[in-house]
Write a protein that holds these residues in place. Sequence first.
Motif, short mmCIF file in Angstrom:
data_model
loop_
_atom_site.label_atom_id
_atom_site.label_comp_id
_atom_site.label_asym_id
_atom_site.label_seq_id
_atom_site.Cartn_x
_atom_site.Cartn_y
_atom_site.Cartn_z
N ALA A 94 0.80 -1.22 -0.03
CA ALA A 94 -0.02 -0.01 -0.13
C ALA A 94 0.91 1.29 0.03
CB ALA A 94 -0.83 -0.13 1.14
N GLU A 95 0.58 2.16 -0.92
CA GLU A 95 1.23 3.48 -0.78
C GLU A 95 0.41 4.67 -1.19
OE1 GLU A 95 3.71 3.23 -4.41
OE2 GLU A 95 5.39 1.72 -3.40
N ASN A 96 0.59 5.63 -0.42
CA ASN A 96 -0.04 6.82 -0.33
C ASN A 96 -0.22 7.53 -1.86
OD1 ASN A 96 -1.47 7.98 2.37
ND2 ASN A 96 0.57 6.98 2.79
N SER A 97 -1.30 8.10 -2.24
CA SER A 97 -1.41 8.93 -3.44
C SER A 97 -2.17 10.18 -3.14
CB SER A 97 -2.03 7.91 -4.57
OG SER A 97 -2.30 8.63 -5.63
N ILE A 98 -2.66 10.95 -4.30
CA ILE A 98 -3.25 12.10 -4.12
C ILE A 98 -4.84 11.71 -3.58
CG2 ILE A 98 -1.92 13.27 -5.97
CD1 ILE A 98 -4.70 12.88 -7.84
N ALA A 99 -5.43 12.93 -3.00
CA ALA A 99 -6.76 13.08 -2.56
C ALA A 99 -7.16 11.76 -1.55
CB ALA A 99 -7.72 12.93 -3.83
N ALA A 100 -5.96 11.47 -0.67
CA ALA A 100 -6.19 10.28 0.17
C ALA A 100 -6.47 9.04 -0.36
CB ALA A 100 -7.23 10.86 1.29
N LEU A 101 -6.17 8.87 -1.67
CA LEU A 101 -6.19 7.56 -2.05
C LEU A 101 -4.99 6.67 -1.70
CD1 LEU A 101 -7.44 8.46 -5.62
CD2 LEU A 101 -8.74 7.70 -3.82
N VAL A 102 -5.15 5.36 -1.76
CA VAL A 102 -4.06 4.38 -1.55
C VAL A 102 -3.88 3.61 -2.83
CG1 VAL A 102 -3.38 2.69 -0.07
CG2 VAL A 102 -4.17 4.58 0.81
N ASN A 103 -2.73 3.52 -3.37
CA ASN A 103 -2.32 2.53 -4.28
C ASN A 103 -2.06 1.38 -3.87
OD1 ASN A 103 -2.73 4.52 -6.25
ND2 ASN A 103 -0.63 5.28 -6.13
N PHE A 118 -11.38 -7.53 -1.55
CA PHE A 118 -10.58 -6.46 -0.61
C PHE A 118 -11.82 -5.98 0.20
CE2 PHE A 118 -8.28 -6.69 -4.77
CZ PHE A 118 -7.15 -6.37 -4.30
N THR A 119 -11.09 -5.64 1.47
CA THR A 119 -11.92 -5.12 2.38
C THR A 119 -11.20 -3.86 3.16
OG1 THR A 119 -11.33 -6.64 4.12
CG2 THR A 119 -13.40 -7.05 2.96
N HIS A 120 -12.00 -2.90 3.54
CA HIS A 120 -11.34 -1.56 4.25
C HIS A 120 -12.36 -0.89 4.96
CE1 HIS A 120 -9.33 1.94 5.28
NE2 HIS A 120 -9.85 2.57 4.23
N GLU A 121 -12.54 -1.16 6.36
CA GLU A 121 -13.46 -0.25 7.12
C GLU A 121 -14.67 -0.41 6.53
OE1 GLU A 121 -12.74 1.33 9.90
OE2 GLU A 121 -10.72 0.44 9.66
N GLY A 122 -15.24 -1.68 6.18
CA GLY A 122 -16.74 -1.98 5.73
C GLY A 122 -16.83 -1.54 4.17
N THR A 129 -7.62 -11.14 -10.80
CA THR A 129 -6.33 -11.16 -11.08
C THR A 129 -5.98 -11.16 -12.27
OG1 THR A 129 -5.76 -13.41 -10.54
CG2 THR A 129 -5.50 -12.10 -8.81
N ASP A 130 -4.58 -10.80 -12.76
CA ASP A 130 -4.32 -11.08 -14.38
C ASP A 130 -3.49 -12.24 -14.61
OD1 ASP A 130 -1.87 -10.41 -13.36
OD2 ASP A 130 -1.72 -8.29 -14.06
N SER A 131 -2.72 -12.34 -15.71
CA SER A 131 -2.35 -13.59 -16.17
C SER A 131 -1.04 -13.96 -15.05
CB SER A 131 -1.71 -13.51 -17.70
OG SER A 131 -0.80 -12.48 -17.57
N THR A 132 -0.69 -12.79 -14.41
CA THR A 132 0.47 -13.28 -13.53
C THR A 132 0.08 -13.27 -11.97
OG1 THR A 132 0.88 -10.49 -13.10
CG2 THR A 132 2.06 -11.77 -14.83
N GLU A 136 -3.60 -4.21 -9.63
CA GLU A 136 -3.06 -2.90 -8.70
C GLU A 136 -4.24 -2.02 -9.17
OE1 GLU A 136 0.62 -1.21 -10.70
OE2 GLU A 136 1.59 -3.11 -10.51
N ILE A 137 -4.67 -1.33 -7.84
CA ILE A 137 -5.77 -0.55 -7.93
C ILE A 137 -5.69 0.49 -7.05
CG2 ILE A 137 -6.85 -2.00 -6.37
CD1 ILE A 137 -9.61 -1.51 -7.80
N ALA A 138 -6.47 1.82 -7.10
CA ALA A 138 -6.43 2.92 -6.28
C ALA A 138 -7.77 2.62 -5.63
CB ALA A 138 -6.36 4.19 -6.99
N VAL A 139 -7.54 2.91 -4.20
CA VAL A 139 -8.85 2.76 -3.18
C VAL A 139 -8.59 4.20 -2.34
CG1 VAL A 139 -9.95 1.31 -1.52
CG2 VAL A 139 -8.59 0.19 -3.30
N PRO A 140 -10.12 4.62 -2.19
CA PRO A 140 -10.09 5.38 -1.25
C PRO A 140 -9.86 5.14 0.40
CG PRO A 140 -11.97 5.65 -2.58
CD PRO A 140 -11.17 4.40 -2.90
N ALA A 141 -9.08 5.70 0.96
CA ALA A 141 -8.82 5.44 2.61
C ALA A 141 -10.12 6.15 3.15
CB ALA A 141 -7.37 6.13 2.87
N LEU A 142 -10.71 5.37 4.19
CA LEU A 142 -11.63 6.09 4.80
C LEU A 142 -11.33 6.36 6.41
CD1 LEU A 142 -14.33 3.18 3.79
CD2 LEU A 142 -13.76 5.58 2.68
#
Length: 312
Positions: A94-103, A118-122, A129-132, A136-142
Motif C-alpha cells: 500500500a502506498e499513499n497517493s493524491i486525494a487520500a487515495l491508496v495505491n 478486498f475489504t477496508h473499514e466496511g 487477478t491478471d495472467s501473473t 493494481e488498484i487505487a482505493v479511497p482511504a476511509l
Amino acid sequence: MQIGSTQVVQQQSPAEPMQTAALAMPEPAHPGVAKPLELSGIALTSSLSDRPDAPRSLAAPTRAPQVTAMVDRIPDALPNAERLDSECPVTLKAENSIAALVNLKFSSKCDPYTRVTFTHEGLVFSELTDSTGSIEIAVPALVENARFTADLPVGDAAVALVTVESVVFYDRAVLQGIGQTGMTLHALEFGAGYDADGHVWVDTPRDPTIAARGEGGFMMTLGDPTLPESTIAQVYTFPSGTARNGGKVRLSVEAEVLAETCERDVSAQVFQISSGARINSQELTIAMPTCDAVGDYLLLNTPLNDLKIASR
C-alpha cells in the motif's frame, strides 16, 4: 496532498481466521451516530435528462423501502481458476497517493485469473487477478490508520497497513451492493442540475486531481462487474477541508428499474465518512415496481446526508 507512511504486512496463513467477505453492516466508528433509515421523496421518472429538480411522481415501489440485514455472500471462487503451485507467496503493498487515495499492489503468482475480495473499514469489492496473479488498484482511504485486506478463495490472505493523514480533509459517501442492482450514487455540487457540469456520478466521474486541487469532487467505482455475483462499490469524494468554493452538495441514491430487478427486492448499503470518522450508515431494501416500468428510475433522496461546504 501525498502525506503519510507506508507499511507492508506479511501474508496471513489459511490457519488464521479471516473475516467473511459477506456484506455485513459494519459497526459505526462512533456508537449512536448512525441514524434510522427514513426514506422519502420517492418518484419514478423516465430518463436522467428529463428529471426536474422536484421530480413528478409517476409511480411508486410495490411497498416502502425498509431496513434489512443483507445475507447474500460472495461466491468462493471463479469457476475453473486453479492454483499452479503448492508454495505461493501472497503479498499486498500500500502506498499513499493524491486525494487520500491508496495505491494497492496485490500479488499471488499461483493465482492467475482468480477472484480477490478486498475489504477496508466496511468497504468491500471483488477484483480479478491478471495472467501473473497481480492486481493494481487505487482505493479511497476511509480512516487515517488504514488497514486493507485481500482474501483469496483458497483461504490465503494478505494485509497492508498505511497511514493516510490527508483523509481528514475529505468527505466520502459509499454505495455498495452484490450483483446487478441498478443503483447509482449521485452528487449535485453547488446547485447543479442533472447532466450539468456539477453532476458527478458513474457516467461523469471526474479525475481525482480535481479534488486534490480543492475544485470539486470525484467518483470511483470499485469491483469487477463481469464476476459472478460481484461486489461493486461506488465512492464519492469531496475535498471539504480544502474546497475553494462554499455551498451545498446534494447526495442521492437512484435505482433504475431493470428487467433483472423488476418486481423483486433490491438491497444495498450506504455509509458516509467525514474527517476520517463514520457519520452515517444504513442498509436498505427497495421493492421494485412492476416490469412495465423497466427503464425508469426510483429517486431515493434521504439515505445520505447532504454536504455543507465552507470555502477555504
